[in-house]
Design a protein around this motif. Structure first.
Motif, short mmCIF file in Angstrom:
data_model
loop_
_atom_site.label_atom_id
_atom_site.label_comp_id
_atom_site.label_asym_id
_atom_site.label_seq_id
_atom_site.Cartn_x
_atom_site.Cartn_y
_atom_site.Cartn_z
N ALA A 105 -24.80 -5.30 -27.93
CA ALA A 105 -25.44 -3.91 -28.85
C ALA A 105 -24.24 -3.20 -29.80
CB ALA A 105 -26.10 -2.73 -28.24
N LEU A 106 -23.35 -2.57 -28.84
CA LEU A 106 -22.08 -2.13 -29.17
C LEU A 106 -21.02 -3.11 -30.05
CD1 LEU A 106 -19.91 -1.39 -25.65
CD2 LEU A 106 -21.42 0.10 -27.19
N MET A 107 -21.93 -4.37 -30.84
CA MET A 107 -21.09 -4.58 -31.50
C MET A 107 -21.55 -4.34 -33.17
SD MET A 107 -19.15 -7.37 -30.95
CE MET A 107 -17.91 -8.26 -32.35
N VAL A 108 -22.75 -3.75 -32.51
CA VAL A 108 -23.64 -3.18 -33.78
C VAL A 108 -22.32 -2.28 -34.78
CG1 VAL A 108 -25.57 -2.58 -35.12
CG2 VAL A 108 -25.59 -4.39 -33.65
N HIS A 109 -21.48 -1.61 -33.68
CA HIS A 109 -20.98 -0.33 -33.89
C HIS A 109 -22.23 0.68 -34.79
CE1 HIS A 109 -17.64 -2.54 -34.24
NE2 HIS A 109 -18.17 -3.13 -35.38
N PRO A 110 -23.27 1.07 -33.04
CA PRO A 110 -24.10 1.86 -33.21
C PRO A 110 -23.97 2.99 -33.84
CG PRO A 110 -24.35 0.91 -30.81
CD PRO A 110 -22.95 0.44 -31.73
N ARG A 111 -24.59 3.57 -34.70
CA ARG A 111 -24.74 5.29 -34.76
C ARG A 111 -25.76 5.72 -33.84
NH1 ARG A 111 -24.84 7.95 -40.47
NH2 ARG A 111 -26.40 5.53 -41.42
N PHE A 112 -26.74 4.93 -33.40
CA PHE A 112 -28.28 5.02 -32.70
C PHE A 112 -28.08 3.74 -31.84
CE2 PHE A 112 -28.80 8.07 -36.13
CZ PHE A 112 -29.12 9.29 -35.14
N LEU A 113 -27.87 3.99 -30.18
CA LEU A 113 -28.32 3.07 -29.46
C LEU A 113 -29.38 3.20 -28.73
CD1 LEU A 113 -27.59 0.58 -27.73
CD2 LEU A 113 -26.13 1.79 -26.65
N LEU A 114 -30.79 1.90 -28.69
CA LEU A 114 -31.90 2.59 -27.90
C LEU A 114 -31.97 1.38 -26.66
CD1 LEU A 114 -34.60 1.69 -31.44
CD2 LEU A 114 -33.03 3.86 -30.38
N LEU A 115 -31.98 1.81 -25.81
CA LEU A 115 -31.58 1.24 -23.93
C LEU A 115 -32.98 1.32 -23.50
CD1 LEU A 115 -28.64 2.39 -23.06
CD2 LEU A 115 -28.65 0.71 -24.06
N ASP A 116 -33.79 -0.16 -23.43
CA ASP A 116 -35.30 -0.19 -23.22
C ASP A 116 -34.82 -0.07 -20.83
OD1 ASP A 116 -37.47 -0.18 -22.53
OD2 ASP A 116 -37.70 -1.90 -23.32
N GLU A 117 -35.03 0.22 -20.34
CA GLU A 117 -34.86 0.05 -19.17
C GLU A 117 -33.27 -0.59 -18.68
OE1 GLU A 117 -37.97 -0.60 -16.88
OE2 GLU A 117 -39.43 -0.03 -17.90
N PRO A 118 -32.91 -0.13 -19.01
CA PRO A 118 -31.53 -0.58 -17.93
C PRO A 118 -30.39 -0.62 -17.53
CG PRO A 118 -30.68 1.51 -19.54
CD PRO A 118 -32.16 1.45 -19.59
N ALA A 119 -31.11 0.14 -16.02
CA ALA A 119 -30.70 0.65 -15.31
C ALA A 119 -32.26 -0.41 -14.12
CB ALA A 119 -30.87 2.22 -14.59
N ALA A 120 -32.75 -1.00 -14.30
CA ALA A 120 -33.80 -1.75 -13.71
C ALA A 120 -32.96 -3.42 -13.09
CB ALA A 120 -34.62 -2.61 -14.04
N GLY A 121 -32.73 -3.37 -12.27
CA GLY A 121 -32.27 -4.21 -11.08
C GLY A 121 -31.31 -4.27 -10.96
N LEU A 122 -30.53 -2.65 -11.36
CA LEU A 122 -29.41 -2.80 -10.83
C LEU A 122 -28.97 -1.82 -9.12
CD1 LEU A 122 -29.06 -3.10 -14.03
CD2 LEU A 122 -27.39 -1.47 -14.08
N SER A 123 -28.08 -2.67 -8.69
CA SER A 123 -27.39 -1.67 -7.55
C SER A 123 -26.93 -0.16 -7.88
CB SER A 123 -26.34 -1.91 -6.75
OG SER A 123 -25.20 -1.74 -7.24
N THR A 124 -26.91 0.46 -6.47
CA THR A 124 -26.95 2.15 -6.81
C THR A 124 -25.65 2.83 -7.43
OG1 THR A 124 -27.80 1.85 -4.63
CG2 THR A 124 -27.03 4.30 -5.86
N ASP A 125 -24.51 1.57 -7.36
CA ASP A 125 -23.28 1.59 -7.91
C ASP A 125 -23.24 1.71 -9.20
OD1 ASP A 125 -22.20 2.58 -4.92
OD2 ASP A 125 -20.92 0.40 -4.79
N GLU A 126 -23.95 -0.37 -9.18
CA GLU A 126 -23.90 -0.11 -10.91
C GLU A 126 -24.47 0.92 -11.33
OE1 GLU A 126 -23.96 -4.99 -10.36
OE2 GLU A 126 -25.94 -3.89 -10.12
N ILE A 127 -25.51 1.27 -11.36
CA ILE A 127 -26.21 2.55 -11.92
C ILE A 127 -25.29 3.63 -12.67
CG2 ILE A 127 -28.09 4.14 -11.76
CD1 ILE A 127 -29.85 2.05 -10.30
N ALA A 128 -24.45 4.11 -10.97
CA ALA A 128 -23.82 5.14 -11.33
C ALA A 128 -22.42 5.12 -12.84
CB ALA A 128 -23.17 5.78 -10.33
N ARG A 129 -22.62 3.96 -12.67
CA ARG A 129 -21.24 3.10 -13.67
C ARG A 129 -22.03 2.57 -15.30
NH1 ARG A 129 -19.54 -1.55 -10.25
NH2 ARG A 129 -17.92 0.07 -8.07
N LEU A 130 -22.43 2.84 -15.15
CA LEU A 130 -23.64 2.27 -16.13
C LEU A 130 -24.22 3.91 -17.09
CD1 LEU A 130 -25.76 0.55 -17.92
CD2 LEU A 130 -27.79 1.61 -16.56
N GLY A 131 -24.93 4.82 -15.89
CA GLY A 131 -25.27 6.04 -16.58
C GLY A 131 -23.54 6.66 -17.06
#
Lengths: 602, 286
Positions: free
Chosen positions: A516-542
């Motif tokens: 998605a970043l390759m689009v150089h997005p001015r708007f980014l729509l994320l559909d449940e990006p944290a689903a299935g991630l560990s707590t650490d990963e969620i923090a980094r994702l955030g």
């Protein structure tokens, strides 16, 4: 994130290594064609004839491979184009239609006729489902043979027509062989250029992840038109050469067996490979020579082979030869994004427009999935969208990204109304998205998956890519550099060369963000990006999402993890039954009685 | 001439309609369109000629054996070409696996039976080639019998209702405890019988010829595509209409133009209405 500073230095692959990789990729082709060149000197005329036939078949299969192997379009009746090319060249040279043409010009004319016919045969693929399309190509093949039989004044009917005799030096066995070999080599080179361009990657994308392909702005119609024109032309030229090789053609020469042979050559070889189908073509051409008593059963054997491949090795030869992807991956892999590198990608400055939804209504059957929703996504902010299952979160996202046309209301970017039901237009406007279930091309490498995201930025045309003209090479270099950077941003650069289907689920989520970043997005729509991630990963994702918004991108975040939402969102909308239940800052929402009782609990 | 067009058009049309129903019966049970539908029709004719003419069995025994043979081919289709790829349905592998099996059936018929059209026995000896000859009305009788039989099966029997349940919602049917796999096998056997009946009833008209399979696969698919997948009413109306149209074009312009005309109409209608004239819209993708 102590590694940030060191990794800011460009991880440019040494130019020497790139050349080495290219050389290693070319090696199998060099061996095959080197052997083919030596063939006349180590065997007799008979084998040279077989070699000529293999080369002609490959001219057709190479083009067809783009449509079938890469694009996944089941064009079964391609013998129709071979027939058409053979008759066009023969009839023009014989002078059955106007004055006789010179053979080389007739071959060119066959190519033009083939390109047009390829387009006509291929176009239904844009509207029809797989089986329907396969059936129509079959129908074309049948009809064409019947027409060839009936149009006696031109085609000679069942008696046939002599094939074109090429001028010196191509009139000898050796000369003709070398000509066919040269054309085959040219086709190999051109199709491999396409395979390693944004067109080749887009073809694989519409084959394996059509929905994601649309979200990255790939136009299926334009792409398939180019491919069918090209493969039609090469197939018909192969037909002209085939007529010369046969020296006399009748409708009987173009049995459906040939279509099956072409098709199986690609499947044996493996989808999305070029060396595989090349070897497949050679094997299938040579095989009957070793099994003379079985000639009557050849169709049966081809068909049985097809069945076995489909059931047992859907990956084909290419899969068997893919040693690199059998090496085990490191088992404890941590994803460590580097948001500091984002500036290199999201350098568009602050956007001023907002995405605004006004009174959007959308019902599926009797269920109103969205029922009069107003929403505004502002640049530089993270907008959270929460609510119970079935409250219309993903549907809202689908309306913005163009998959679900709303029944009422408007969706606008700034002053500009966004077209409904046209998801392929969004990437060009700087709107990127990810999916609830990652939509990834499993058979492509991680890097290629990310490069898909840059498709809309490509400037080279299909023809430029076919011939690797400078603009194509510039495109490729840029896309590769940006994709590598995007992978470094999400922390997956170590896996760039790995087949995407070998990654863990959490890693695929980050691959989607990189794409998605390759689009150089001015708007980014994320559909449940944290689903299935560990707590650490969620923090980094955030942290990553927050930094993306700080670069001026407006983020719409659909999530169930309330902690993540409250940590990073600037604004939160709570949906219930397609309606806004509450909206405001995270603090407002936390204090909202209804939300707390209905959704957050406590 | 009108009588001749009507007689042969309706007869051929009834065969197309029955092959269309064969496609639908397989599709309803498995969501798979199988290239073997037309081959089942071809086998009905070849088996009939084999058992009655070549082996000299009484017609009724030959008929039952032919139907049994086609039912077995239906079950083989399910076991070899459908079940193994069902799990990978999204890759459209079934198109290739059923095509491969269809080619294998056709090739065995060509080599072991004959590459030339072979005569099919006269069953009742009614008529002498006029429009009321049995070769014209037998396919229509078969078509009517199949329509009535399916109607009774679906409305009156438990197995028939289970078929409908599977066709409507596979997952829900399985959740209810329906033996989905056995029902699918039964559906394919039923499809084999319907396809075989089409070939047997039209044997006197189209002869026992291996190439009928591919021809029927195409012309039997046209009414399905135009009528919408799984829609038997559409397939029967479409099949009869196609037969009449084709025979009318055949008598007026000649064979090749009839084929070309059918094909052009097929493509144009499909491009205009990809779901067929009575079809349902596509499912949600995102």
């Amino acid at each position: 994130m102590s590694t940030d500073t060191e990794s800011l230095a460009p991880a440019a692959p040494a130019a020497g290594r790139g050349a080495q990789v290219r050389l290693r990729a070319a090696l199998p082709f060099v061996i095959v064609f080197g052997f083919a060149l030596a063939l006349p000197y180590i065997t007799n005329d008979y084998w040279m004839l077989i070699g000529t036939r293999a080369a002609i078949y490959w001219v057709l299969v190479a083009g067809l491979n783009l449509a079938v192997g890469f694009g996944g379009q089941l064009a079964i009746g391609y013998v129709a184009l071979l027939t058409l090319g053979a008759y066009t060249a023969s009839v023009l040279v014989a002078g059955n239609l106007g004055p006789p043409w010179p053979p080389i010009a007739a071959l060119g004319a066959a190519g033009v006729v083939g390109a047009i016919a390829g387009l006509i045969i291929g176009l239904p693929a844009l509207r029809l489902r797989t089986f329907y399309f396969a059936m129509t190509t079959l129908g074309f093949a049948t009809i064409l043979t019947q027409v060839a039989l009936a149009w006696q004044s031109v085609t000679g009917g069942g008696v046939g027509v002599p094939g074109p005799v090429l001028p010196k030096p191509f009139d000898s066995g050796l000369g003709f062989y070398l000509l066919c070999l040269a054309i085959a080599a040219l086709c190999t080179w051109m199709t491999s250029n396409i395979a390693h361009s944004r067109f080749g990657r887009s073809l694989v994308a519409i084959r394996d992840a059509e929905v994601a392909a649309e979200a990255t702005g790939i136009s299926k119609a334009g792409l398939l038109i180019a491919v069918f024109l090209f493969s039609g032309a090469t197939a018909a030229i192969a037909g002209g050469l085939f007529a010369t090789l046969q020296s006399y053609i009748t409708p009987d020469a173009f049995t459906f067996d040939l279509s099956v042979l072409f098709f199986i050559a690609i499947l044996i070889g493996g989808r999305g490979s070029i060396i595989g189908p090349l070897l497949g073509t050679i094997i299938l051409t040579v095989l009957p020579e070793f099994a003379a008593p079985l000639v009557a059963w050849s169709t049966f054997l081809y068909a049985a082979l097809l069945l076995l491949i489909v059931l047992l090795i859907p990956g084909g030869i290419a899969d068997l030869l893919d040693f690199a992807n059998r090496r085990p991956l490191e088992s404890h892999r941590a994803i460590v994004p580097r948001p500091a590198l984002l500036a290199g990608i999201l350098d568009h400055g602050a956007a001023r427009d907002t995405i605004a939804l006004r009174g959007v209504v959308l019902a599926f059957g009797g269920v109103r999935a969205i029922d009069g929703l107003d929403l505004e996504i502002r640049p530089g902010q993270v907008h959270g969208l929460i609510g119970p299952n079935g409250s219309g979160k993903t549907t809202t996202l689908n309306v913005i990204s163009g998959y679900n046309p709303p029944e009422a209301g408007r969706v606008a970017l700034g002053a500009r109304e966004l077209a409904h039901g046209a998801p392929q237009t969004r990437a060009g406007l700087g709107i990127a998205r990810t999916f609830q279930t990652p939509r990834i091309i499993g058979e492509a490498s991680v890097l290629e998956n990310v490069m898909i995201g840059g498709t809309v930025d490509g400037t080279a045309t299909f023809v430029e890519s076919l011939l690797t003209l400078p603009r194509h090479r510039r495109d490729e270099a840029t896309m590769r550099r940006e994709a590598t950077l995007a992978l470094r941003v999400v922390g997956l650069e170590a896996l760039a060369a790995v087949r995407a289907d070998r990654l863990q689920h959490s890693e695929l989520r980050f691959v989607e963000i990189a794409r998605a970043l390759m689009v150089h997005p001015r708007f980014l729509l994320l559909d449940e990006p944290a689903a299935g991630l560990s707590t650490d990963e969620i923090a980094r994702l955030g942290e990553l999402i927050k930094q993306i918004s700080r670069c001026g991108t407006g983020v719409l975040l659909v999530e169930h993890h309330a902690d993540l939402i409250f940590d990073i969102c600037d604004h939160v909308t709570v949906l219930n039954l397609g309606k806004e239940l509450a909206a405001g800052t995270p603090a407002d929402i936390r204090a909202h009685k209804e939300v707390v009782s209905a959704y957050l609990g406590g | 001439m009108l009588a001749a067009i009507l007689a042969s058009g309706l007869a051929i049309g009834a065969v197309y309609a029955l092959i269309g129903v064969t496609y639908n019966t397989m599709f309803s049970a498995s969501r798979v369109m199988s290239f073997t539908a037309g081959q089942l029709g071809m086998l009905g004719g070849v088996f009939g000629a084999l058992f009655i003419l070549r082996l000299g069995l009484p017609p009724i025994v030959g008929f039952l054996l032919a139907m049994a043979g086609c039912a077995v081919m239906g079950v083989i289709t399910e076991a070899i070409a459908v079940r193994p790829v069902l799990a990978r349905l999204d890759q459209h592998l079934y198109v290739l696996s059923t095509l491969a099996l269809a080619l294998m059936i056709q090739q065995v018929a060509a080599i072991e039976w004959s590459t030339e059209p072979q005569p099919f026995p006269r069953l009742f000896g009614i008529g002498n080639g006029d429009p009321f000859d049995e070769k014209f009305w037998l396919p229509l009788v078969a078509c009517a019998a199949v329509i009535i039989g399916l109607e009774l099966l679906y409305r009156r029997t438990l197995v028939g209702r289970a078929f409908l349940a599977i066709a409507e919602d596979n997952f829900a049917a399985r959740a209810l405890g329906l033996p989905e796999r056995n029902l699918r096998i039964a559906s394919f056997a039923l499809a084999g019988v319907i396809g075989g009946l089409a070939g047997f009833a039209s044997g006197e008209l189209m002869l026992a010829f291996f190439a009928n399979g591919a021809m029927l696969s195409f012309y039997g698919f046209v009414p399905v595509a135009l009528g919408g997948l799984g829609n038997n009413r559409g397939a029967i109306i479409g099949g009869l209409g196609l037969g009449l149209f084709q025979q009318a074009a055949n008598f007026t312009f000649g064979g090749v133009f009839a084929s070309v005309a059918v094909f052009i109409v097929f493509i144009v209608v499909l491009l205009a209405a990809p779901q067929g004239l009575f079809g349902a819209p596509v499912a949600r993708r995102v």
